[in-house]
Design a protein around this motif. Structure first.
Motif: not given
Length: 144
Positions: A88-91, A97-101, A113-118
């Motif tokens: 579980v990470i928080e973007l 605001g913060p989103v947990r995925i 990849r995290l940037g693409e998800i954001a």
């Protein structure tokens, strides 16, 4: 944890993960977790997950501590993917605001990849707000 404390389970990865959680978690937290995940795991087993309405951020789960919510997400991810390396990470997404995925360990450590998800989350949020505006102007419900 020593090798003798690791549960020996030849079953599904989710069963192994649940056994580890049972050992590691506070008894009451584990009971809360099981109350939430049992219907989901049952739906997965019966291949009827698409008919299950489930959200970890709904008001119905406000009694769940964040740690338990995270573990619920990881249990479900393990059941769906068969992988034990989920995280579980928080973007931090500007508009929402913060989103947990939940993602695999490789993706969790890849800033591109995290940037693409954001970016994807931002675009979905923009589309949702646009649809909400159209619904409001049209006199339709906006609680989607």
């Amino acid at each position: 944890m020593s090798d003798s404390e690791i549960p020996q389970d030849d079953g599904r990865p989710v069963d192994v993960y649940l056994d580890l959680l049972r050992i590691r978690m506070d008894t009451e937290d584990y009971r809360l977790l099981m109350r939430v995940v049992e219907p989901v795991l049952e739906a997965i087993d019966e291949e009827r997950l698409s008919s299950l309405d489930f959200a970890l951020d709904s008001g119905a789960n406000d009694e769940l501590p964040q740690e338990v919510r995270d573990e619920v997400a990881l249990v479900i991810a393990t059941a769906v993917t068969g992988r034990l390396d989920n995280e579980v990470i928080e973007l931090d997404v500007d508009d929402t605001g913060p989103v947990r995925i939940v993602t695999d360990a490789t993706t969790a450590s890849d800033p591109v990849r995290l940037g693409e998800i954001a970016d994807y989350i931002r675009e979905r949020h923009r589309q949702t707000e646009e649809l909400r505006g159209i619904a409001e102007v049209s006199g339709l419900p906006t609680d989607f």
